[in-house]
Scaffold this motif. Structure first.
Motif, PDB file in Angstrom:
ATOM      1  N   ARG A 179      37.746  50.116  38.691  1.00  0.00           N
ATOM      2  CA  ARG A 179      38.971  49.977  39.489  1.00  0.00           C
ATOM      3  C   ARG A 179      40.076  50.742  38.768  1.00  0.00           C
ATOM      4  N   ASP A 202      33.554  45.300  25.785  1.00  0.00           N
ATOM      5  CA  ASP A 202      33.511  45.039  27.235  1.00  0.00           C
ATOM      6  C   ASP A 202      34.048  43.631  27.451  1.00  0.00           C
ATOM      7  N   VAL A 203      35.138  43.529  28.205  1.00  0.00           N
ATOM      8  CA  VAL A 203      35.748  42.227  28.473  1.00  0.00           C
ATOM      9  C   VAL A 203      35.164  41.662  29.759  1.00  0.00           C
ATOM     10  N   SER A 204      34.959  40.327  29.771  1.00  0.00           N
ATOM     11  CA  SER A 204      34.447  39.681  30.975  1.00  0.00           C
ATOM     12  C   SER A 204      35.395  39.965  32.127  1.00  0.00           C
ATOM     13  N   ASP A 205      34.818  40.209  33.277  1.00  0.00           N
ATOM     14  CA  ASP A 205      35.601  40.437  34.488  1.00  0.00           C
ATOM     15  C   ASP A 205      36.339  41.778  34.440  1.00  0.00           C
ATOM     16  N   LYS A 206      37.002  42.093  35.536  1.00  0.00           N
ATOM     17  CA  LYS A 206      37.684  43.373  35.675  1.00  0.00           C
ATOM     18  C   LYS A 206      39.123  43.118  36.101  1.00  0.00           C
ATOM     19  N   MET A 250      38.041  33.734  28.991  1.00  0.00           N
ATOM     20  CA  MET A 250      37.813  35.176  28.880  1.00  0.00           C
ATOM     21  C   MET A 250      37.028  35.411  27.586  1.00  0.00           C
ATOM     22  N   PHE A 251      36.185  36.403  27.611  1.00  0.00           N
ATOM     23  CA  PHE A 251      35.503  36.748  26.359  1.00  0.00           C
ATOM     24  C   PHE A 251      35.275  38.252  26.307  1.00  0.00           C
ATOM     25  N   GLN A 371      30.648  52.130  42.235  1.00  0.00           N
ATOM     26  CA  GLN A 371      30.508  51.602  40.883  1.00  0.00           C
ATOM     27  C   GLN A 371      31.186  50.231  40.842  1.00  0.00           C
ATOM     28  N   PHE A 372      30.474  49.194  40.364  1.00  0.00           N
ATOM     29  CA  PHE A 372      31.110  47.877  40.334  1.00  0.00           C
ATOM     30  C   PHE A 372      31.514  47.456  38.934  1.00  0.00           C
ATOM     31  N   ASP A 373      31.117  48.230  37.934  1.00  0.00           N
ATOM     32  CA  ASP A 373      31.476  47.882  36.565  1.00  0.00           C
ATOM     33  C   ASP A 373      32.001  49.130  35.864  1.00  0.00           C
TER      34      ASP A 373
ATOM     35  N   ALA B   2      34.490  48.519  45.406  1.00  0.00           N
ATOM     36  CA  ALA B   2      33.054  48.454  45.676  1.00  0.00           C
ATOM     37  C   ALA B   2      32.772  47.467  46.810  1.00  0.00           C
ATOM     38  N   THR B  29      32.558  41.831  42.154  1.00  0.00           N
ATOM     39  CA  THR B  29      33.005  41.917  43.543  1.00  0.00           C
ATOM     40  C   THR B  29      32.873  40.592  44.279  1.00  0.00           C
ATOM     41  N   SER B  61      29.312  39.912  33.374  1.00  0.00           N
ATOM     42  CA  SER B  61      30.124  39.118  32.449  1.00  0.00           C
ATOM     43  C   SER B  61      31.126  38.263  33.224  1.00  0.00           C
ATOM     44  N   ALA B  62      31.573  38.747  34.377  1.00  0.00           N
ATOM     45  CA  ALA B  62      32.504  37.965  35.189  1.00  0.00           C
ATOM     46  C   ALA B  62      31.830  36.662  35.632  1.00  0.00           C
ATOM     47  N   ARG B  65      31.505  34.213  32.729  1.00  0.00           N
ATOM     48  CA  ARG B  65      32.782  33.547  32.482  1.00  0.00           C
ATOM     49  C   ARG B  65      32.905  32.282  33.349  1.00  0.00           C
TER      50      ARG B  65
END
Lengths: 388, 116
Positions: A179, A202-206, A250-251, A371-373, B2, B29, B61-62, B65
């Motif tokens: 994103r 790499d952090v969890s979530d975006k 968060m991690f 791309q989702f990550d 996405a 997503t 990873s999301a 969490r």
């Protein structure tokens, strides 16, 4: 509505003003409507120029100087969001059609049925409100997107823009966020004259929460790197700090290594990150590490240092799971197998070429699937040892 | 952005516990679907959750969490979340990140239910 809706009535009949004031006196008294009057299209445009906050125009069609249809055309040209209701003789369908085609929102017929006019005015005002709300939302969205663009620039600007160039090693990195702003980061910095720190994480979530966490983790690690020689001591300190009050859970998975250029000794600690690859004489192997965990999930964890020696000509490849977990249209992953095969086949490639080929291969594999990550990779090759 | 990956979270009640069985992929997503399903159970006052991952193909990873948050929230309320039937790939993600050391992971559903 808190402020009165300003309504402009355009008609050459003098009694209409009196009649309108009479019929709508209650709304005017309650502060719901504010009525303004003009005798023809020309006057109407003058009033609108003076009061750009008018959004509703009630207009007759047949008037001297400038008629109602010409007024409608003029309204379309000035860029105000004005909704017009035309008032026309019963049966004057030709003019009514022309008015509608010129953008009128609705019409009422003469002689005016004031109950019908009342309903029409209310309906038009509601329509105007919806329109204004939509425009305000759009403006907010535009502003938000603009902020994201700025955030993205800030985030990119804290990554090392130009990785250091020396005779002793080649290094190159690439980050492609899914994103506007991402949850991956890499870093590369001098610890002292002989040692370089390298990081991938790499952090969890975006998105925004991840990006904030990214900035914090990166800064904390860099600060810790000044205080502790041992990578595991750095990770322990960062973990302590990010685990406190971490209600959002968060991690960050983070690999941190310190490379001694004198002898190629690499001390590293892997905080729950995908194992990097060591490329040594055409062979690709996982960089082995102790069983450590991601940062932010368990404050008491004791981290461990590991060590290997990077020989002259050996390369390290660090990546985030956006590379290996990139999917194609049949939801198949790029996978570690394809990555390792590519790294082995191109074991002697120049480091910038290697990075470009990996990214290219992943993108070709995904074949346009969104791309989702975030995808990040960093590669380094040892060219020579630095004399002590 | 996405396209959203497919995910459903069917649930059943078994031995005084709720078994959530996420089906499909969890990634950035669609993670709010998993989050919503968990929150719904917590708000209904359920304190014993089993996450049966038998139909889960992928978790990012999301998603991890959200699982961690569920485990923490339940622990704070004197409850428990347990996890079972991890595919090889998901087990690997748990192992690399160290989540297998933080979360209660069991082989099959019966084993998981027995620890509640």
């Amino acid at each position: 509505m808190s402020t009165p809706a300003k309504i402009l009535v355009v008609d050459d009949e003098e009694d209409l003003e009196l009649l309108m004031r009479q019929r709508f006196r209650r709304q005017v008294r309650r502060g719901e409507y504010e009525l303004h009057f003009a005798r023809n299209g020309r006057e109407a445009l003058d009033v609108l120029a003076e009061m750009p906050e008018i959004r509703l125009v009630l207009s007759d069609i047949n008037m001297p100087v400038m008629d109602g249809l010409t007024l409608l055309s003029q309204l379309e040209e000035i860029e105000a969001n004005i909704s017009a209701v035309v008032v026309s003789a019963y049966g004057d369908m030709a003019n009514i059609r022309t008015a509608m085609n010129r953008g009128a929102f609705d019409f009422v017929t003469k002689p005016i049925d004031f109950n019908d006019l009342q309903v029409t005015v209310e309906k038009t005002l509601r329509h105007i409100q919806v329109l204004e709300d939509a425009l305000a939302s759009r403006d907010r969205l535009v502003a938000l997107r603009q902020e994201l663009v700025v955030a993205s620039q800030v985030q990119t600007s804290v990554l090392p823009a130009a990785l250091p160039v020396t005779e002793h090693f080649d290094v190159q990195a690439e980050m492609i966020p899914a994103r506007e702003i991402g949850g991956d980061f890499y870093d590369f910095f001098s610890v002292d004259e002989y040692r370089m720190g390298l990081v991938i994480a790499d952090v969890s979530d975006k998105g925004i929460p991840a990006a904030l966490f990214t900035m914090v983790s990166r800064a904390l690690l860099k600060a810790a790197a000044r205080n502790h020689e041992s990578p595991s001591a750095c990770l322990y300190e960062v973990n302590q700090l990010v685990s406190q009050d971490n209600d959002a859970c968060m991690f960050v998975t983070l690999f941190y290594a310190v490379l001694d250029l004198r002898d190629g000794r690499l001390r590293y600690c892997n905080g729950g990150h995908n194992p990097p690859r060591l490329i040594c004489q055409g062979e690709v192997q996982e960089v082995p590490s102790s069983d450590d965990i991601a940062l932010g999930i368990f404050m008491e964890h004791e981290f461990h240092d590991n060590e290997l020696v990077l020989g002259v000509g050996d390369a390290l490849f660090l990546y985030t799971d956006g590379i290996t977990e990139a999917c194609n249209a049949s939801e198949e992953e790029f996978g570690e197998g394809r990555l390792d095969e590519l790294l082995a086949r191109r074991a002697d490639a120049d480091i910038p070429d290697l990075i470009a080929e990996v990214v290219g291969a992943v993108e070709e594999f995904a074949g346009g699937v969104a791309q989702f990550d975030d995808m990040t990779c960093l590669a380094l090759r040892m060219n020579s040892n630095k004399p002590a | 952005m996405a396209n959203q990956s497919s995910l459903t979270v069917p649930s059943t009640e078994q031995d005084d516990a709720v078994v959530l069985c996420p089906n499909g992929r969890v990634d950035g997503t669609n993670v709010t679907i998993l989050q919503g399903a968990v929150r719904e159970r917590l708000e209904a006052g359920q304190t014993r959750l089993v996450f049966d991952m038998v139909d889960l193909n992928y978790i990012s990873s999301a998603g991890l969490r959200v699982l961690l948050m569920a485990a923490r929230d339940l622990q704070a309320q004197g409850g428990k979340a347990v996890f079972c039937n991890l595919s090889e790939q998901i087990r690997q993600v748990f192992e690399i990140t160290g989540f297998d050391k933080i979360l209660a992971v069991h082989g099959n559903r019966e084993d998981a239910l027995a620890t509640l």
